[in-house]
Design a protein around this motif. Structure first.
Motif, PDB file in Angstrom:
ATOM      1  N   ALA A 243       0.860  -1.185   0.000  1.00 21.42           N
ATOM      2  CA  ALA A 243       0.000   0.000   0.000  1.00 21.42           C
ATOM      3  C   ALA A 243       0.894   1.232   0.000  1.00 21.42           C
ATOM      4  O   ALA A 243       2.035   1.190   0.477  1.00 21.42           O
ATOM      5  CB  ALA A 243      -0.903   0.011   1.230  1.00 21.42           C
ATOM      6  N   ILE A 244       0.381   2.313  -0.541  1.00 21.24           N
ATOM      7  CA  ILE A 244       1.046   3.610  -0.433  1.00 21.24           C
ATOM      8  C   ILE A 244       0.172   4.462   0.475  1.00 21.24           C
ATOM      9  O   ILE A 244      -0.973   4.766   0.139  1.00 21.24           O
ATOM     10  CB  ILE A 244       1.186   4.295  -1.811  1.00 21.24           C
ATOM     11  N   ALA A 245       0.707   4.833   1.621  1.00 21.15           N
ATOM     12  CA  ALA A 245      -0.119   5.549   2.588  1.00 21.15           C
ATOM     13  C   ALA A 245       0.758   6.316   3.579  1.00 21.15           C
ATOM     14  O   ALA A 245       1.985   6.356   3.450  1.00 21.15           O
ATOM     15  CB  ALA A 245      -1.040   4.567   3.318  1.00 21.15           C
ATOM     16  N   SER A 246       0.109   6.894   4.576  1.00 26.86           N
ATOM     17  CA  SER A 246       0.801   7.724   5.569  1.00 26.86           C
ATOM     18  C   SER A 246       1.469   6.871   6.643  1.00 26.86           C
ATOM     19  O   SER A 246       1.148   5.689   6.825  1.00 26.86           O
ATOM     20  CB  SER A 246      -0.201   8.665   6.237  1.00 26.86           C
ATOM     21  N   VAL A 247       2.372   7.492   7.365  1.00 24.74           N
ATOM     22  CA  VAL A 247       3.005   6.822   8.510  1.00 24.74           C
ATOM     23  C   VAL A 247       1.938   6.431   9.523  1.00 24.74           C
ATOM     24  O   VAL A 247       1.987   5.344  10.111  1.00 24.74           O
ATOM     25  CB  VAL A 247       4.064   7.737   9.160  1.00 24.74           C
ATOM     26  N   MET A 248       0.945   7.313   9.718  1.00 24.78           N
ATOM     27  CA  MET A 248      -0.130   7.012  10.665  1.00 24.78           C
ATOM     28  C   MET A 248      -0.853   5.733  10.274  1.00 24.78           C
ATOM     29  O   MET A 248      -1.177   4.895  11.136  1.00 24.78           O
ATOM     30  CB  MET A 248      -1.137   8.163  10.739  1.00 24.78           C
ATOM     31  N   ALA A 249      -1.084   5.524   8.986  1.00 20.23           N
ATOM     32  CA  ALA A 249      -1.763   4.308   8.523  1.00 20.23           C
ATOM     33  C   ALA A 249      -0.936   3.072   8.834  1.00 20.23           C
ATOM     34  O   ALA A 249      -1.467   2.031   9.243  1.00 20.23           O
ATOM     35  CB  ALA A 249      -2.041   4.400   7.021  1.00 20.23           C
ATOM     36  N   SER A 250       0.380   3.175   8.650  1.00 16.88           N
ATOM     37  CA  SER A 250       1.236   2.020   8.946  1.00 16.88           C
ATOM     38  C   SER A 250       1.186   1.672  10.433  1.00 16.88           C
ATOM     39  O   SER A 250       1.237   0.495  10.800  1.00 16.88           O
ATOM     40  CB  SER A 250       2.680   2.299   8.512  1.00 16.88           C
ATOM     41  N   GLU A 251       1.085   2.692  11.262  1.00 21.29           N
ATOM     42  CA  GLU A 251       1.031   2.452  12.712  1.00 21.29           C
ATOM     43  C   GLU A 251      -0.317   1.867  13.124  1.00 21.29           C
ATOM     44  O   GLU A 251      -0.378   0.924  13.922  1.00 21.29           O
ATOM     45  CB  GLU A 251       1.292   3.771  13.452  1.00 21.29           C
ATOM     46  N   ILE A 252      -1.399   2.414  12.577  1.00 24.28           N
ATOM     47  CA  ILE A 252      -2.748   1.932  12.933  1.00 24.28           C
ATOM     48  C   ILE A 252      -2.945   0.486  12.492  1.00 24.28           C
ATOM     49  O   ILE A 252      -3.493  -0.331  13.239  1.00 24.28           O
ATOM     50  CB  ILE A 252      -3.831   2.832  12.286  1.00 24.28           C
ATOM     51  N   PHE A 253      -2.450   0.144  11.299  1.00 26.08           N
ATOM     52  CA  PHE A 253      -2.721  -1.172  10.727  1.00 26.08           C
ATOM     53  C   PHE A 253      -1.517  -2.114  10.790  1.00 26.08           C
ATOM     54  O   PHE A 253      -1.489  -3.148  10.126  1.00 26.08           O
ATOM     55  CB  PHE A 253      -3.219  -1.016   9.287  1.00 26.08           C
ATOM     56  N   GLU A 254      -0.530  -1.765  11.593  1.00 27.22           N
ATOM     57  CA  GLU A 254       0.593  -2.641  11.930  1.00 27.22           C
ATOM     58  C   GLU A 254       1.335  -3.152  10.697  1.00 27.22           C
ATOM     59  O   GLU A 254       1.566  -4.359  10.538  1.00 27.22           O
ATOM     60  CB  GLU A 254       0.101  -3.815  12.782  1.00 27.22           C
ATOM     61  N   LEU A 255       1.682  -2.220   9.814  1.00 26.36           N
ATOM     62  CA  LEU A 255       2.427  -2.567   8.615  1.00 26.36           C
ATOM     63  C   LEU A 255       3.845  -2.006   8.704  1.00 26.36           C
ATOM     64  O   LEU A 255       4.077  -1.000   9.378  1.00 26.36           O
ATOM     65  CB  LEU A 255       1.730  -2.010   7.367  1.00 26.36           C
ATOM     66  N   ASN A 256       4.766  -2.655   8.038  1.00 20.64           N
ATOM     67  CA  ASN A 256       6.151  -2.180   7.987  1.00 20.64           C
ATOM     68  C   ASN A 256       6.337  -1.262   6.786  1.00 20.64           C
ATOM     69  O   ASN A 256       5.864  -1.569   5.689  1.00 20.64           O
ATOM     70  CB  ASN A 256       7.127  -3.359   7.863  1.00 20.64           C
ATOM     71  N   ILE A 257       7.042  -0.176   6.990  1.00 24.61           N
ATOM     72  CA  ILE A 257       7.347   0.726   5.886  1.00 24.61           C
ATOM     73  C   ILE A 257       8.590   0.200   5.165  1.00 24.61           C
ATOM     74  O   ILE A 257       9.659   0.067   5.748  1.00 24.61           O
ATOM     75  CB  ILE A 257       7.578   2.166   6.391  1.00 24.61           C
ATOM     76  N   LEU A 258       8.419  -0.104   3.874  1.00 21.42           N
ATOM     77  CA  LEU A 258       9.511  -0.639   3.067  1.00 21.42           C
ATOM     78  C   LEU A 258      10.330   0.472   2.415  1.00 21.42           C
ATOM     79  O   LEU A 258      11.516   0.288   2.128  1.00 21.42           O
ATOM     80  CB  LEU A 258       8.955  -1.566   1.980  1.00 21.42           C
ATOM     81  N   ALA A 259       9.698   1.601   2.164  1.00 21.46           N
ATOM     82  CA  ALA A 259      10.400   2.751   1.577  1.00 21.46           C
ATOM     83  C   ALA A 259       9.647   4.015   1.972  1.00 21.46           C
ATOM     84  O   ALA A 259       8.425   4.085   1.856  1.00 21.46           O
ATOM     85  CB  ALA A 259      10.472   2.626   0.059  1.00 21.46           C
ATOM     86  N   LYS A 260      10.401   5.009   2.466  1.00 18.94           N
ATOM     87  CA  LYS A 260       9.794   6.256   2.925  1.00 18.94           C
ATOM     88  C   LYS A 260       9.839   7.332   1.840  1.00 18.94           C
ATOM     89  O   LYS A 260      10.749   7.357   1.022  1.00 18.94           O
ATOM     90  CB  LYS A 260      10.517   6.778   4.172  1.00 18.94           C
TER      91      LYS A 260
END
Length: 275
Positions: free
Chosen positions: A147-164
């Motif tokens: 997914a392409i989304a905000s940092v907040m989305a990654s935190e809420i839905f427990e996803l790892n950011i692969l590229a910032k």
């Protein structure tokens, strides 16, 4: 008093972030997957206000949202600029090379297309909302999907950011409008920006004459956007944003424009958030 605000998207979306930043007190966000549904909630009085993206510094104007505000005679009461940072995210323990498909809002995909040229194995798929994709990946534990989304989305839905910050242009802002059923509620002496719409005669120099009036009245034109008039092919309405130091200058211009233009409509008089 604002208690409920309709947003396009789910928690963790950029509209949701604006709802948290703009209002002084916490508000309940009503999640909507389309802007039509957002506006419907306001018209039906299900929400007290709505947040609508109007333009992005990379991708330009979101013309359908101007049309919605116009169609339902809504009013812009404020604006908010948000720095948009797009991040590629997925379930834990995956790398970019594991990802086969990335889903996101068309605007996000457009802003990040340069990044994905280095990863031709990834298929880009348009979707309704950035954060909603993140929510879906979490809910269904979808592997090999990003997914392409905000940092907040990654935190809420427990996803790892692969590229910032994968958007092509690092300084990437979106302007959001705060929209209500009624017009501005702030004191006249605090108003220094206005949004309006008008049509012109189909004569050479008509638009130039109107722009000169604005200049003579000390208005600073910050945006002009044409929109086709559906009932009349090849004729256009103009959506204009202006800023000013003294409300009296705008009042003078407004009086002249009522005479010189066709169907002058004031969408909102509010505070300029971009100072």
């Amino acid at each position: 008093m604002i208690k409920t605000v309709a947003i396009q998207g789910v928690k963790g979306s950029f509209h949701h972030i604006v709802s948290q930043q703009y209002f002084n007190k916490p508000v309940v966000a009503i999640e909507c997957l389309t802007f039509d549904r957002v506006v419907e909630s306001l018209v039906s009085e299900e929400s007290d206000a709505v947040i609508m993206a109007l333009e992005n510094s990379i991708a330009g104007s979101i013309i359908p949202n101007y049309a919605l505000i116009d169609k339902y005679n809504l009013h812009i009461v404020g604006e908010h600029y948000l720095d948009i940072q797009h991040n590629l995210m997925a379930l834990p323990n995956q790398s970019i090379m594991n990802i086969k498909e990335v889903y996101s809002h068309p605007m996000a995909l457009l802003q990040c297309k340069e990044f994905f040229r280095d990863y031709p194995h990834i298929k880009l798929v348009e979707d309704k909302d950035t954060a909603e994709v993140a929510e879906r990946i979490h809910k269904h534990q979808l592997k090999k999907v990003g997914a392409i989304a905000s940092v907040m989305a990654s935190e809420i839905f427990e996803l790892n950011i692969l590229a910032k910050s994968i958007q092509s242009i690092k300084h990437n802002e979106t302007r959001f409008a705060i929209v209500k059923r009624t017009n501005s509620e702030i004191p006249e002496n605090e108003i220094n920006k206005a949004s309006l719409k008008f049509e012109t005669d189909h004569k050479r120099g008509s638009l130039a004459t109107i722009l000169n009036v604005m200049s003579d009245c000390k208005l600073n034109l910050t945006k002009i956007q044409s929109l086709p008039i559906i009932e009349t092919p090849w004729k256009y309405a103009f959506f204009v944003d202006v800023t000013f130091e003294d409300y009296k200058d705008f009042a003078k211009a407004k009086a002249v424009l009522k005479i010189m233009t066709l169907g002058l409509k004031i969408f909102g008089e509010y505070k300029n958030a971009k100072l």
